[in-house]
Each structure stands twice: as structure tokens, then as C-alpha cells.
Design a protein around this motif. Sequence first.
Motif, mmCIF file in Angstrom:
data_model
loop_
_atom_site.group_PDB
_atom_site.id
_atom_site.type_symbol
_atom_site.label_atom_id
_atom_site.label_comp_id
_atom_site.label_asym_id
_atom_site.label_seq_id
_atom_site.Cartn_x
_atom_site.Cartn_y
_atom_site.Cartn_z
ATOM 1 N N HIS A 161 0.806 -1.223 0.000
ATOM 2 C CA HIS A 161 0.000 0.000 0.000
ATOM 3 C C HIS A 161 0.837 1.270 0.000
ATOM 4 N N SER A 162 2.106 1.150 0.316
ATOM 5 C CA SER A 162 2.973 2.329 0.356
ATOM 6 C C SER A 162 4.406 1.915 0.040
ATOM 7 N N TRP A 163 5.254 2.918 -0.176
ATOM 8 C CA TRP A 163 6.678 2.710 -0.432
ATOM 9 C C TRP A 163 7.454 3.383 0.680
ATOM 10 N N ARG A 193 7.531 7.354 4.393
ATOM 11 C CA ARG A 193 6.508 6.521 3.759
ATOM 12 C C ARG A 193 5.753 7.347 2.724
ATOM 13 N N LEU A 194 5.686 6.831 1.491
ATOM 14 C CA LEU A 194 4.946 7.475 0.410
ATOM 15 C C LEU A 194 3.772 6.596 0.009
ATOM 16 N N ILE A 195 2.604 7.223 -0.155
ATOM 17 C CA ILE A 195 1.403 6.509 -0.565
ATOM 18 C C ILE A 195 1.063 6.952 -1.986
ATOM 19 N N PRO A 196 0.861 5.970 -2.896
ATOM 20 C CA PRO A 196 0.531 6.350 -4.271
ATOM 21 C C PRO A 196 -0.894 6.877 -4.376
ATOM 22 N N GLY A 197 -1.059 7.918 -5.188
ATOM 23 C CA GLY A 197 -2.374 8.450 -5.500
ATOM 24 C C GLY A 197 -2.631 8.301 -6.986
ATOM 25 N N THR A 198 -3.644 8.961 -7.474
ATOM 26 C CA THR A 198 -3.984 8.870 -8.892
ATOM 27 C C THR A 198 -2.909 9.501 -9.766
ATOM 28 N N ASN A 199 -2.504 10.719 -9.421
ATOM 29 C CA ASN A 199 -1.515 11.438 -10.235
ATOM 30 C C ASN A 199 -0.311 11.906 -9.440
ATOM 31 N N CYS A 200 -0.153 11.402 -8.225
ATOM 32 C CA CYS A 200 0.928 11.889 -7.377
ATOM 33 C C CYS A 200 1.207 10.877 -6.262
ATOM 34 N N TRP A 201 2.168 11.213 -5.425
ATOM 35 C CA TRP A 201 2.505 10.441 -4.236
ATOM 36 C C TRP A 201 2.328 11.350 -3.031
ATOM 37 N N LEU A 202 1.886 10.815 -1.915
ATOM 38 C CA LEU A 202 1.722 11.584 -0.694
ATOM 39 C C LEU A 202 2.747 11.122 0.328
ATOM 40 N N CYS A 203 3.544 12.070 0.849
ATOM 41 C CA CYS A 203 4.455 11.763 1.952
ATOM 42 C C CYS A 203 3.627 11.804 3.228
ATOM 43 N N ARG A 260 2.826 16.138 2.155
ATOM 44 C CA ARG A 260 3.193 16.857 0.929
ATOM 45 C C ARG A 260 2.954 15.957 -0.278
ATOM 46 N N TYR A 261 2.313 16.508 -1.296
ATOM 47 C CA TYR A 261 2.072 15.781 -2.531
ATOM 48 C C TYR A 261 3.263 15.951 -3.472
ATOM 49 N N LEU A 262 3.654 14.861 -4.112
ATOM 50 C CA LEU A 262 4.826 14.855 -4.992
ATOM 51 C C LEU A 262 4.430 14.284 -6.350
ATOM 52 N N ARG A 263 4.812 14.978 -7.406
ATOM 53 C CA ARG A 263 4.561 14.482 -8.763
ATOM 54 C C ARG A 263 5.854 14.166 -9.507
ATOM 55 N N TYR A 264 6.935 14.846 -9.121
ATOM 56 C CA TYR A 264 8.174 14.741 -9.892
ATOM 57 C C TYR A 264 9.352 14.338 -9.011
ATOM 58 N N VAL A 265 10.358 13.756 -9.655
ATOM 59 C CA VAL A 265 11.563 13.299 -8.964
ATOM 60 C C VAL A 265 12.225 14.452 -8.209
ATOM 61 N N HIS A 266 12.347 15.614 -8.836
ATOM 62 C CA HIS A 266 13.012 16.735 -8.160
ATOM 63 C C HIS A 266 12.230 17.187 -6.922
ATOM 64 N N GLU A 267 10.921 17.010 -6.897
ATOM 65 C CA GLU A 267 10.134 17.356 -5.706
ATOM 66 C C GLU A 267 10.450 16.416 -4.549
ATOM 67 N N LEU A 268 10.684 15.142 -4.853
ATOM 68 C CA LEU A 268 11.102 14.192 -3.814
ATOM 69 C C LEU A 268 12.481 14.581 -3.282
ATOM 70 N N GLN A 269 13.385 14.980 -4.175
ATOM 71 C CA GLN A 269 14.708 15.426 -3.746
ATOM 72 C C GLN A 269 14.600 16.695 -2.888
#
Length: 125
Positions: free
Chosen positions: A54-56, A62-72, A77-86
Motif C-alpha cells: 500500500h505504500s513505499w 513513507r509514500l502513498i501512491p495516489g492517482t496522479n501523485c505520491w503523498l508523503c 506533501r504531494y509529490l509528482r516529480y523526482v526533483h520534488e522528492l529530492q
Amino acid sequence: MPRHPQPNRYYYVQTEPVLLTDSHLDMASVRPAPIRLSKTWLSAFGFRPDSLGHSWVLNDVRLIPGTNCWLCVETRRYLRYVHELQDLFEEHFDLNLSLKINRNAASDINPGHRMRSSENFFTHR
């Protein structure tokens, strides 16, 4: 949160994922494009799915996948791009997130990439 590409962040340059440097940003011909955050990228950074899938998770993040993003979970915080995770790792955890290179992750992210050596998936700033 920076709105322009920053050095030490992964972006597409033409069709290749690249860790941007100041020299990339100084060249007028370089037009970095954001890289969509995916399970492949999470794996390359060292994240692993939890036992239920259910999560990574990486350490306590812990990140939870959503429809168009990941939630920390911790920061909400919602993340869509690699640089946002960085950015998240640098701003909230005082860590620089970098690729943990392995044969599968390197070839999935960039089929032409040849593995040179293993790297830490994050380092303290």
C-alpha cells in the motif's frame, strides 16, 4: 520550493535523465524537463514497497501512491516529480537523496546506462 530547475536534481535533458549541474543550467541550449515520480524511480532511490503493497518506504519516510501523485505521510506533501522528492528530503530531512544504482534500476530509468558502481541512496548535506 524552487520554481526553476536547481543543480543536484534529476531532470530530463532531451530524452536522458540527468543530474543537473551548474554548467547544465548555464547553457542556453539545455531545457530541463521534470521527470514523473514512478515506482521505478523510487526503487532506484532505495524505496521498497511495504509488506501489504500500500505504500513505499525508505527508512522512516513513507509514500502513498495516489492517482496522479505520491503523498508523503509525515509531511502531508504531494509529490509528482523526482526533483520534488529530492526537495522534500533536503528541506524536511536534511538529506540529499541520490540514486542507489543497481543493474535493474539503471536500465529501467535509462536503457543506455551502464552500471559503474553502487552509490548510497542519500547523503547528509
